[in-house]
Design a protein around this motif. Structure first.
Motif, PDB file in Angstrom:
ATOM      1  N   VAL A 123       0.851  -1.187   0.000  1.00  0.00           N
ATOM      2  CA  VAL A 123       0.000   0.000   0.000  1.00  0.00           C
ATOM      3  C   VAL A 123       0.887   1.237   0.000  1.00  0.00           C
ATOM      4  O   VAL A 123       1.840   1.330   0.783  1.00  0.00           O
ATOM      5  CB  VAL A 123      -0.949   0.022   1.212  1.00  0.00           C
ATOM      6  CG1 VAL A 123      -1.724   1.335   1.271  1.00  0.00           C
ATOM      7  CG2 VAL A 123      -1.924  -1.150   1.147  1.00  0.00           C
ATOM      8  N   TYR A 124       0.564   2.178  -0.871  1.00  0.00           N
ATOM      9  CA  TYR A 124       1.329   3.408  -1.020  1.00  0.00           C
ATOM     10  C   TYR A 124       0.425   4.608  -0.745  1.00  0.00           C
ATOM     11  O   TYR A 124      -0.758   4.593  -1.081  1.00  0.00           O
ATOM     12  CB  TYR A 124       1.909   3.524  -2.431  1.00  0.00           C
ATOM     13  CG  TYR A 124       2.745   2.339  -2.836  1.00  0.00           C
ATOM     14  CD1 TYR A 124       4.106   2.293  -2.561  1.00  0.00           C
ATOM     15  CD2 TYR A 124       2.166   1.240  -3.484  1.00  0.00           C
ATOM     16  CE1 TYR A 124       4.873   1.189  -2.922  1.00  0.00           C
ATOM     17  CE2 TYR A 124       2.926   0.133  -3.841  1.00  0.00           C
ATOM     18  CZ  TYR A 124       4.276   0.115  -3.562  1.00  0.00           C
ATOM     19  OH  TYR A 124       5.032  -0.968  -3.907  1.00  0.00           O
ATOM     20  N   GLY A 125       0.997   5.648  -0.152  1.00  0.00           N
ATOM     21  CA  GLY A 125       0.238   6.856   0.122  1.00  0.00           C
ATOM     22  C   GLY A 125       0.509   7.905  -0.936  1.00  0.00           C
ATOM     23  O   GLY A 125       1.652   8.343  -1.103  1.00  0.00           O
ATOM     24  N   VAL A 126      -0.517   8.296  -1.672  1.00  0.00           N
ATOM     25  CA  VAL A 126      -0.373   9.358  -2.673  1.00  0.00           C
ATOM     26  C   VAL A 126      -1.753   9.948  -2.922  1.00  0.00           C
ATOM     27  O   VAL A 126      -2.740   9.224  -3.015  1.00  0.00           O
ATOM     28  CB  VAL A 126       0.243   8.825  -3.989  1.00  0.00           C
ATOM     29  CG1 VAL A 126      -0.629   7.755  -4.635  1.00  0.00           C
ATOM     30  CG2 VAL A 126       0.523   9.956  -4.968  1.00  0.00           C
ATOM     31  N   SER A 127      -1.839  11.285  -2.993  1.00  0.00           N
ATOM     32  CA  SER A 127      -3.161  11.886  -3.075  1.00  0.00           C
ATOM     33  C   SER A 127      -3.285  13.025  -4.068  1.00  0.00           C
ATOM     34  O   SER A 127      -4.379  13.309  -4.541  1.00  0.00           O
ATOM     35  CB  SER A 127      -3.567  12.412  -1.688  1.00  0.00           C
ATOM     36  OG  SER A 127      -2.726  13.491  -1.306  1.00  0.00           O
ATOM     37  N   GLY A 128      -2.202  13.716  -4.363  1.00  0.00           N
ATOM     38  CA  GLY A 128      -2.316  14.911  -5.182  1.00  0.00           C
ATOM     39  C   GLY A 128      -2.916  16.086  -4.433  1.00  0.00           C
ATOM     40  O   GLY A 128      -3.223  17.117  -5.029  1.00  0.00           O
ATOM     41  N   LEU A 129      -3.098  15.948  -3.127  1.00  0.00           N
ATOM     42  CA  LEU A 129      -3.619  17.030  -2.288  1.00  0.00           C
ATOM     43  C   LEU A 129      -2.433  17.808  -1.713  1.00  0.00           C
ATOM     44  O   LEU A 129      -1.571  17.232  -1.059  1.00  0.00           O
ATOM     45  CB  LEU A 129      -4.469  16.474  -1.152  1.00  0.00           C
ATOM     46  CG  LEU A 129      -5.706  15.663  -1.563  1.00  0.00           C
ATOM     47  CD1 LEU A 129      -6.322  14.979  -0.346  1.00  0.00           C
ATOM     48  CD2 LEU A 129      -6.740  16.551  -2.248  1.00  0.00           C
ATOM     49  N   PHE A 130      -2.408  19.115  -1.960  1.00  0.00           N
ATOM     50  CA  PHE A 130      -1.311  19.948  -1.463  1.00  0.00           C
ATOM     51  C   PHE A 130      -1.745  20.681  -0.196  1.00  0.00           C
ATOM     52  O   PHE A 130      -2.859  21.199  -0.119  1.00  0.00           O
ATOM     53  CB  PHE A 130      -0.866  20.942  -2.537  1.00  0.00           C
ATOM     54  CG  PHE A 130       0.060  20.341  -3.555  1.00  0.00           C
ATOM     55  CD1 PHE A 130       1.419  20.605  -3.531  1.00  0.00           C
ATOM     56  CD2 PHE A 130      -0.430  19.485  -4.538  1.00  0.00           C
ATOM     57  CE1 PHE A 130       2.278  20.036  -4.461  1.00  0.00           C
ATOM     58  CE2 PHE A 130       0.416  18.915  -5.471  1.00  0.00           C
ATOM     59  CZ  PHE A 130       1.783  19.189  -5.440  1.00  0.00           C
ATOM     60  N   TYR A 131      -0.834  20.722   0.792  1.00  0.00           N
ATOM     61  CA  TYR A 131      -1.162  21.262   2.102  1.00  0.00           C
ATOM     62  C   TYR A 131      -0.293  22.466   2.452  1.00  0.00           C
ATOM     63  O   TYR A 131       0.888  22.530   2.087  1.00  0.00           O
ATOM     64  CB  TYR A 131      -0.971  20.188   3.185  1.00  0.00           C
ATOM     65  CG  TYR A 131      -1.959  19.053   3.079  1.00  0.00           C
ATOM     66  CD1 TYR A 131      -3.215  19.149   3.666  1.00  0.00           C
ATOM     67  CD2 TYR A 131      -1.642  17.896   2.379  1.00  0.00           C
ATOM     68  CE1 TYR A 131      -4.128  18.105   3.573  1.00  0.00           C
ATOM     69  CE2 TYR A 131      -2.558  16.844   2.274  1.00  0.00           C
ATOM     70  CZ  TYR A 131      -3.788  16.962   2.871  1.00  0.00           C
ATOM     71  OH  TYR A 131      -4.701  15.940   2.772  1.00  0.00           O
TER      72      TYR A 131
END
Length: 475
Positions: free
Chosen positions: A429-437
Motif C-alpha cells: 500500500v502506497y500513500g499518494v493523493s495529489g492534495l497539497f497542504y
C-alpha cells in the motif's frame, strides 16, 4: 503596460478568428455532484463518542447504487458486535479477469471535535476564503470522497477498466475505541480486498505558505509503527517526614532522563535514501549537503547531528521514543509507593516492538524500574513496499503533467495509517493523493481543520488520471 500589450495582442488574434467556430465547452466532470457527496460524508458524524461509521458507509453505498452499481458489488460490513464501526467495500469489475485488482483505501472515522472550541460548527462543511472547513474535511474524508466519486464518474462515463478496481472505506484508523476496520478486512475478508497493490492517504504535496508555491509532491512507501511502553517504579513508601534515598519518583525520573538522552541509531531503507537524495537538491545548502552525506554514510555523526535538529528529518532517520504521560504518588504527605510513565515510540520499519523494549530496558539500566508494552491494536512495522517503476512511473507522469517542475519525492511516514494492516498480509500500500497542504498540514487533528478548495479539486483530478493509468497498465 505589459498587461495592456498582452490584451492588445490577444484582441488582435481574436479578431482574426472572429468567424471561426465557437470554442468547445469544457467537459462536465461532475464537480457539483462531487461537492454534494463530499458535503454529505463530512457532515455525517463519525467520531467514536457520538458518530456512526456504518451510517456514513451506507450513505456512500447509496450514492454508488444510484450511479448504477449492483447490490452484489457493494458490501457494507460491520465487525461482530460493533454495529456502528462499519465500512464499505465497492467493486468495479475489470475486463481482464486475470489482471490483479487495485485497492483504493480511505478511512471515514474522524477524531473528536468540540463545538465550543471551534470557530465554526465542526460537523457543518463551510467554504470560506478558498478553504473547506470541518472535522474530516481533509483527514480522511477528502480522499474517501474522491474514491467514491471516482466510481460514480467512471460509471457515468461508461468507462470499463482493464483491471478490477476496489474501494474500501473503513472505520477505526484514528483509534479512540472503534474496531480497526482495515485490519479486520485484511484478517477476515482478504478475498474481498485482495489486490496487486493499494493507494491510501499518508502523503501529499507541500506548499511553502498558505495558498503558496508548490514545493514537493510526496509518495509514501512504508511507515513507522506506534507502540507505547509503561515504566513503573514501586516502593513500600512511608511518611514524608522520614525521606529515604529509595524513592519511586526519583527512580522513575532517572529512568525517563536516560531515555531522553538516548538516541536510537540511524537506519536507512530504499524510501529514506530516495527521500534524502531527492530532497538534497530541493533544499540545497548545508542541510542538502548533510542529506547527501547521510545517504552515503548513515554513520556520519556530523550529518546526523545537523539533520536531527529538524524534527521531521529526525523522525524518519531512526526509531524515536518520547515520554508522553507521567503519574506518581498517592498523597502529598507520603513517600510514593508507585510512579509510572508512558513512553511512546515510533518504530522504524523492520524493527519490532520487542526489540525496542529490550533497548529501553538496557537504557533504563535499573532492575527496580519495569518496562512493559502497553496493549494496543497495532502490528509491527513491516519493511517498506518497493517503489517499482510500475508504481512510481504513473505517479511521476501525472504529477509532472499537472504541476510541471514539482519533484516527486518518496517519504517514510512517521505517523500512522491503515497501510500496515494490508502490508502485513502481502498487499503493498502506497500513500499518494495529489492534495497539497499548507505548512500547518491543514490543522489535522486540531482546531478548525481545513483543506484548500483548489487543492481538493486538483487532488480529485490527479486521482482520476492516476487510477485510469493504473487500471489500463499491463502486468
Amino acid at each position: 503596460m505589459f498587461r495592456f500589450a498582452a490584451a492588445l495582442v490577444a484582441s488582435t488574434l481574436l479578431a482574426g478568428v472572429a468567424h471561426a467556430a465557437p470554442a468547445k465547452a469544457p467537459a462536465d466532470t461532475g464537480e457539483a455532484q462531487f461537492r454534494s457527496l463530499y458535503k454529505e460524508l463530512v457532515e455525517t458524524n463519525t467520531t467514536f463518542s457520538a458518530g456512526d461509521c456504518t451510517l456514513a458507509a451506507q450513505r456512500m453505498a447509496d450514492r454508488l447504487k444510484t450511479a448504477g452499481f449492483a447490490d452484489s458489488q457493494l458490501t457494507v460490513f460491520t465487525p461482530p458486535g460493533r454495529p456502528k464501526d462499519g465500512g464499505l467495500v465497492a467493486v468495479f469489475p475489470g475486463k481482464d479477469p486475470k489482471a490483479k485488482a487495485i485497492l483504493l483505501l480511505a478511512h471515514i472515522d474522524v477524531v473528536e471535535a468540540k463545538r465550543e472550541d471551534w470557530e465554526r460548527d465542526p460537523f457543518k462543511l463551510v467554504e470560506e476564503n478558498g478553504y473547506f472547513y470541518a472535522r474530516g474535511a481533509s483527514d480522511d474524508k477528502a480522499q474517501a470522497s474522491i474514491w467514491t466519486d471516482l466510481f460514480v464518474r467512471f460509471k457515468r462515463e461508461g468507462y470499463q477498466p482493464r483491471r478490477t478496481l476496489k474501494v474500501a472505506l473503513t472505520c477505526g484508523e484514528e483509534g479512540g475505541g472503534h474496531v480497526n476496520g482495515a485490519r479486520w478486512l485484511a484478517e477476515n475478508r482478504r478475498d474481498l480486498v485482495d489486490a496487486a497493490f493499494g493507494l491510501n492517504e499518508g502523503a501529499g504535496g507541500a506548499l511553502d505558505a498558505p495558498g503558496g508555491k508548490r514545493v514537493v509532491h510526496n509518495i509514501q512507501a512504508g511507515e513507522k509503527s506506534s507502540f507505547s511502553y509503561r515504566l513503573e517504579a514501586t516502593n513500600p513508601g512511608g511518611h514524608s517526614s522520614r525521606p529515604v534515598p529509595d524513592n519511586a519518583i526519583y527512580q522513575l525520573a532517572k529512568a525517563v532522563d536516560r531515555i531522553a538522552a538516548y538516541g536510537f541509531p540511524v537506519q536507512m531503507n530504499d524510501t529514506t535514501r530516495a527521500y534524502f537524495t531527492r530532497m538534497a537538491g530541493v533544499v540545497g545548502g548545508e542541510r542538502g549537503a548533510a542529506m547527501k552525506a547521510i545517504v552515503a554514510n548513515p554513520g556520519d555523526k556530523a550529518a546526523d547531528a545537523l539533520l536531527s535538529r529538524d524534527a521531521n528529518d529526525n523522525a524518519i532517520l531512526r526509531t524515536t521514543c518520547v515520554a508522553t504521560q507521567i503519574q506518581g504518588g498517592h498523597a502529598q504527605n507520603a513517600l510514593p509507593q508507585r510512579a509510572t510513565a508512558t513512553i511512546n515510540c515510533r518504530i522504524f520499519p523492520g524493527e519490532t516492538a520487542g526489540q525496542v523494549r529490550d533497548t529501553l530496558v538496557k537504557v533504563v539500566g535499573d532492575a527496580k524500574v519495569s518496562v512493559s508494552t502497553v496493549p494496543l491494536d497495532r502490528v509491527d512495522a513491516k519493511p517498506a513496499p518497493p517503489l517499482t517503476p510500475n508504481v512510481l512511473g504513473p505517479i511521476e507522469k501525472v504529477s509532472q503533467a499537472m504541476w510541471p517542475g514539482v519533484p516527486v519525492v518518496p517519504i517514510l511516514q512517521a505517523g500512522g495509517t491503515d497501510a500496515p494492516a494490508f502490508i502485513a498480509v502481502g498487499i503493498p500500500v502506497y500513500g499518494v493523493s495529489g492534495l497539497f497542504y499548507d505548512p500547518d498540514l491543514g490543522r489535522l487533528h486540531g482546531l478548525n481543520e481545513r483543506i484548500g478548495v483548489t487543492s481538493l479539486m486538483e487532488g480529485r483530478e490527479f486521482s482520476y488520471r492516476l487510477v485510469k493509468m493504473y487500471a489500463e497498465a499491463k502486468d
